[in-house]
Design a protein around this motif. Structure first.
Motif, PDB file in Angstrom:
ATOM      1  N   VAL A 175       0.813  -1.216   0.000  1.00  0.00           N
ATOM      2  CA  VAL A 175       0.000   0.000   0.000  1.00  0.00           C
ATOM      3  C   VAL A 175       0.847   1.266   0.000  1.00  0.00           C
ATOM      4  O   VAL A 175       0.311   2.363  -0.188  1.00  0.00           O
ATOM      5  CB  VAL A 175      -0.953   0.021   1.221  1.00  0.00           C
ATOM      6  N   SER A 176       2.153   1.139   0.225  1.00  0.00           N
ATOM      7  CA  SER A 176       3.019   2.310   0.279  1.00  0.00           C
ATOM      8  C   SER A 176       4.087   2.249  -0.815  1.00  0.00           C
ATOM      9  O   SER A 176       4.580   1.176  -1.164  1.00  0.00           O
ATOM     10  CB  SER A 176       3.706   2.403   1.650  1.00  0.00           C
ATOM     11  N   LYS A 177       4.458   3.417  -1.307  1.00  0.00           N
ATOM     12  CA  LYS A 177       5.543   3.516  -2.278  1.00  0.00           C
ATOM     13  C   LYS A 177       6.910   3.622  -1.600  1.00  0.00           C
ATOM     14  O   LYS A 177       7.931   3.561  -2.269  1.00  0.00           O
ATOM     15  CB  LYS A 177       5.333   4.733  -3.178  1.00  0.00           C
ATOM     16  N   LEU A 178       6.918   3.815  -0.301  1.00  0.00           N
ATOM     17  CA  LEU A 178       8.166   4.037   0.419  1.00  0.00           C
ATOM     18  C   LEU A 178       8.857   2.713   0.726  1.00  0.00           C
ATOM     19  O   LEU A 178       8.216   1.758   1.153  1.00  0.00           O
ATOM     20  CB  LEU A 178       7.895   4.804   1.718  1.00  0.00           C
ATOM     21  N   HIS A 179      10.161   2.672   0.527  1.00  0.00           N
ATOM     22  CA  HIS A 179      10.952   1.472   0.809  1.00  0.00           C
ATOM     23  C   HIS A 179      11.296   1.460   2.295  1.00  0.00           C
ATOM     24  O   HIS A 179      12.059   2.309   2.776  1.00  0.00           O
ATOM     25  CB  HIS A 179      12.221   1.464  -0.047  1.00  0.00           C
ATOM     26  N   PHE A 180      10.746   0.501   3.039  1.00  0.00           N
ATOM     27  CA  PHE A 180      10.806   0.527   4.501  1.00  0.00           C
ATOM     28  C   PHE A 180      12.244   0.471   5.024  1.00  0.00           C
ATOM     29  O   PHE A 180      12.696   1.389   5.713  1.00  0.00           O
ATOM     30  CB  PHE A 180       9.988  -0.641   5.069  1.00  0.00           C
ATOM     31  N   ASN A 181      12.972  -0.592   4.730  1.00  0.00           N
ATOM     32  CA  ASN A 181      14.300  -0.783   5.318  1.00  0.00           C
ATOM     33  C   ASN A 181      15.286   0.302   4.899  1.00  0.00           C
ATOM     34  O   ASN A 181      16.038   0.827   5.725  1.00  0.00           O
ATOM     35  CB  ASN A 181      14.849  -2.164   4.942  1.00  0.00           C
ATOM     36  N   ARG A 182      15.277   0.646   3.620  1.00  0.00           N
ATOM     37  CA  ARG A 182      16.252   1.631   3.131  1.00  0.00           C
ATOM     38  C   ARG A 182      16.031   2.996   3.776  1.00  0.00           C
ATOM     39  O   ARG A 182      16.976   3.647   4.232  1.00  0.00           O
ATOM     40  CB  ARG A 182      16.146   1.749   1.607  1.00  0.00           C
ATOM     41  N   LEU A 183      14.779   3.426   3.868  1.00  0.00           N
ATOM     42  CA  LEU A 183      14.490   4.743   4.428  1.00  0.00           C
ATOM     43  C   LEU A 183      14.645   4.762   5.949  1.00  0.00           C
ATOM     44  O   LEU A 183      14.995   5.797   6.521  1.00  0.00           O
ATOM     45  CB  LEU A 183      13.082   5.178   4.034  1.00  0.00           C
ATOM     46  N   LEU A 184      14.385   3.622   6.598  1.00  0.00           N
ATOM     47  CA  LEU A 184      14.562   3.588   8.049  1.00  0.00           C
ATOM     48  C   LEU A 184      16.045   3.664   8.415  1.00  0.00           C
ATOM     49  O   LEU A 184      16.418   4.309   9.398  1.00  0.00           O
ATOM     50  CB  LEU A 184      13.933   2.317   8.633  1.00  0.00           C
ATOM     51  N   ILE A 185      16.887   3.024   7.634  1.00  0.00           N
ATOM     52  CA  ILE A 185      18.335   3.123   7.853  1.00  0.00           C
ATOM     53  C   ILE A 185      18.788   4.574   7.715  1.00  0.00           C
ATOM     54  O   ILE A 185      19.661   5.050   8.446  1.00  0.00           O
ATOM     55  CB  ILE A 185      19.094   2.221   6.853  1.00  0.00           C
ATOM     56  N   GLN A 186      18.143   5.303   6.798  1.00  0.00           N
ATOM     57  CA  GLN A 186      18.489   6.702   6.567  1.00  0.00           C
ATOM     58  C   GLN A 186      17.782   7.652   7.536  1.00  0.00           C
ATOM     59  O   GLN A 186      17.849   8.866   7.369  1.00  0.00           O
ATOM     60  CB  GLN A 186      18.148   7.074   5.126  1.00  0.00           C
ATOM     61  N   LYS A 187      17.076   7.090   8.528  1.00  0.00           N
ATOM     62  CA  LYS A 187      16.396   7.882   9.570  1.00  0.00           C
ATOM     63  C   LYS A 187      15.349   8.816   8.960  1.00  0.00           C
ATOM     64  O   LYS A 187      15.178   9.951   9.414  1.00  0.00           O
ATOM     65  CB  LYS A 187      17.400   8.697  10.391  1.00  0.00           C
ATOM     66  N   ASN A 188      14.639   8.337   7.963  1.00  0.00           N
ATOM     67  CA  ASN A 188      13.694   9.178   7.250  1.00  0.00           C
ATOM     68  C   ASN A 188      12.386   9.320   8.025  1.00  0.00           C
ATOM     69  O   ASN A 188      11.681   8.343   8.265  1.00  0.00           O
ATOM     70  CB  ASN A 188      13.417   8.595   5.856  1.00  0.00           C
ATOM     71  N   ILE A 189      12.061  10.556   8.406  1.00  0.00           N
ATOM     72  CA  ILE A 189      10.850  10.826   9.189  1.00  0.00           C
ATOM     73  C   ILE A 189       9.587  10.544   8.375  1.00  0.00           C
ATOM     74  O   ILE A 189       8.568  10.100   8.910  1.00  0.00           O
ATOM     75  CB  ILE A 189      10.847  12.284   9.682  1.00  0.00           C
ATOM     76  N   GLY A 190       9.651  10.800   7.055  1.00  0.00           N
ATOM     77  CA  GLY A 190       8.482  10.557   6.208  1.00  0.00           C
ATOM     78  C   GLY A 190       8.024   9.117   6.266  1.00  0.00           C
ATOM     79  O   GLY A 190       6.833   8.829   6.307  1.00  0.00           O
ATOM     80  N   LEU A 191       8.980   8.187   6.298  1.00  0.00           N
ATOM     81  CA  LEU A 191       8.627   6.769   6.396  1.00  0.00           C
ATOM     82  C   LEU A 191       7.896   6.485   7.702  1.00  0.00           C
ATOM     83  O   LEU A 191       6.884   5.779   7.720  1.00  0.00           O
ATOM     84  CB  LEU A 191       9.892   5.908   6.330  1.00  0.00           C
ATOM     85  N   SER A 192       8.401   7.031   8.802  1.00  0.00           N
ATOM     86  CA  SER A 192       7.793   6.754  10.106  1.00  0.00           C
ATOM     87  C   SER A 192       6.370   7.304  10.182  1.00  0.00           C
ATOM     88  O   SER A 192       5.486   6.672  10.771  1.00  0.00           O
ATOM     89  CB  SER A 192       8.643   7.349  11.229  1.00  0.00           C
ATOM     90  N   LEU A 193       6.120   8.470   9.565  1.00  0.00           N
ATOM     91  CA  LEU A 193       4.769   9.037   9.552  1.00  0.00           C
ATOM     92  C   LEU A 193       3.827   8.167   8.720  1.00  0.00           C
ATOM     93  O   LEU A 193       2.677   7.928   9.104  1.00  0.00           O
ATOM     94  CB  LEU A 193       4.802  10.461   8.995  1.00  0.00           C
ATOM     95  N   SER A 194       4.329   7.695   7.587  1.00  0.00           N
ATOM     96  CA  SER A 194       3.529   6.835   6.715  1.00  0.00           C
ATOM     97  C   SER A 194       3.175   5.532   7.422  1.00  0.00           C
ATOM     98  O   SER A 194       2.002   5.126   7.463  1.00  0.00           O
ATOM     99  CB  SER A 194       4.297   6.546   5.429  1.00  0.00           C
TER     100      SER A 194
END
Length: 302
Positions: A175-194
Motif C-alpha cells: 500500500v506504500s511507495k516508500l521502501h521501509f528498510n532503506r528509508l529507516l536506515i536513513q532515519k527518514n521521518i516521512g517513512l515513520s509518519l507513513s
C-alpha cells in the motif's frame, strides 16, 4: 459526608496501588528486554536523546491506554477487588509487553534498539515503535473488555488479535511507495509518519472487528474475519475517494535515490505524511461503515 471521605480515601488507595503496578511494569519490561535494562533502572533525562524519549514515553502512554479498561468492583469486598485488579493487571501488562515484542520482531527484525535508539538516535525508528506501543495497547484494551475476566477467552482473543495484526502489517509494502528498510536506515521521518498512520489504522479496524459479544468461539472467529474482510473491501473506496475529492497527485517516485541529506526534505516528509494521514482517515471512516450502520427494522424479522 463520611461516605464521601470514604470514597475519596479508597480512590487514593487505588491510585497508589496503580502506581505500584506501574513500578512492576518497569522491571518486567527490563526483564523481557535485556537491551533496555540499564535504561529502565537508571535516571532518565528527556532532553538527552529524543529517540529514547519517544521510545520510553510511548510505553508510558500505552500503559495508560491499557489501564483505562480496568475497573474496581467492590461488591465482593475491598480485598477481592484489589486481588482481581492485581491478577488481570499483571496479565494485561505481560500480554502487552509480549505483544509489542512480537510485533517489533515482525516489523523491525533487521534493527536493534541498542543500535538505532542509543547509538544512532534514530527518531524514525522511535516513531514507528511509538505507533506499535499505542496500537497494541488499544488492541489489548479491547481484548480485556471482550474477554470479561475470563482467562481462557483472554488468551484466545489475544492470540487471535496478534495473528491478525501480525499478518496485516505485511501489507505495508503493497500500500506504500516508500521502501521501509532503506528509508529507516536513513532515519527518514516521512517513512515513520507513513507507517504510523498505516499501523494505527489497522489497529482501529481490527479492534473494531474484535468488539463483538463472545458466546461461541467458532462463530465469533467467523464474525471477526468477515468484518475484517468487509473493512478491506471498504478501505480502498475511501482511499480513492479522498484522492479524487482533494485532487491529490502522486508526485513521489520510489525509484528516486534518497540520501541522508534528504532526511529533512519536505518532499519526502510530505509524501509520508500524506500516506499515513490518508490511510488512517480511511480506516476511521471504514469503521463508521462496518460498525455504526444500524439497520434496525429496515429488514424486519419474520
Amino acid at each position: 459526608m463520611n461516605e464521601i471521605f470514604d470514597k475519596l480515601i479508597l480512590r487514593i488507595i487505588f491510585a497508589l496501588y496503580l502506581c505500584g503496578i506501574l513500578f512492576f511494569y518497569r522491571y518486567a519490561y527490563s526483564f523481557l528486554y535485556p537491551s533496555v535494562r540499564t535504561q529502565m533502572t537508571k535516571r532518565f533525562f528527556p532532553a538527552k536523546n529524543l529517540a529514547d524519549t519517544i521510545h520510553l514515553f510511548s510505553r508510558v502512554i500505552g500503559i495508560g491506554i491499557l489501564f483505562s479498561q480496568f475497573e474496581f468492583l467492590l461488591d465482593h469486598g475491598f480485598l477481592i477487588a484489589l486481588f482481581d485488579f492485581l491478577l488481570f493487571a499483571k496479565i494485561g501488562i505481560f500480554l502487552y509487553i509480549v505483544s509489542t515484542y512480537l510485533i517489533e520482531s515482525i516489523v523491525l527484525h533487521s534493527f536493534e534498539y541498542q543500535d538505532e535508539v542509543i547509538k544512532n538516535k534514530n527518531v524514525a525508528y522511535s516513531i514507528i515503535s511509538f505507533s506499535h506501543a499505542i496500537g497494541v495497547a488499544y488492541l489489548i484494551n479491547v481484548v480485556l473488555s471482550v474477554s470479561k475476566h475470563s482467562l481462557t477467552m483472554l488468551i484466545f482473543l489475544w492470540l487471535f488479535a496478534i495473528v491478525l495484526i501480525g499478518i496485516t502489517t505485511k501489507a505495508y509494502s503493497y500500500v506504500s511507495k516508500l521502501h521501509f528498510n532503506r528509508l529507516l536506515i536513513q532515519k527518514n521521518i516521512g517513512l515513520s509518519l507513513s507507517y504510523s498512520g498505516f499501523f494505527l489504522g489497522l489497529s482501529i479496524i481490527i479492534s473494531g472487528a474484535l468488539q463483538h459479544e463472545l458466546i461461541e468461539i467458532k462463530w465469533y472467529a467467523i464474525h471477526v474475519i468477515l468484518k475484517t474482510i468487509l473493512a478491506l473491501i471498504i478501505i480502498p473506496i475511501f482511499l480513492k475517494g479522498l484522492e479524487l475529492i482533494f485532487h491529490i497527485q502522486h508526485d513521489y517516485n520510489p525509484q528516486d535515490q534518497v540520501s541522508e541529506s534528504d532526511v529533512r526534505d519536505e518532499r519526502v516528509i510530505g509524501y509520508g505524511l500524506y500516506e499515513g494521514a490518508i490511510f488512517f482517515t480511511s480506516c476511521f471512516l471504514t469503521k463508521v461503515i462496518t460498525e455504526q450502520v444500524l439497520f434496525g427494522t429496515f429488514y424486519p424479522v419474520l
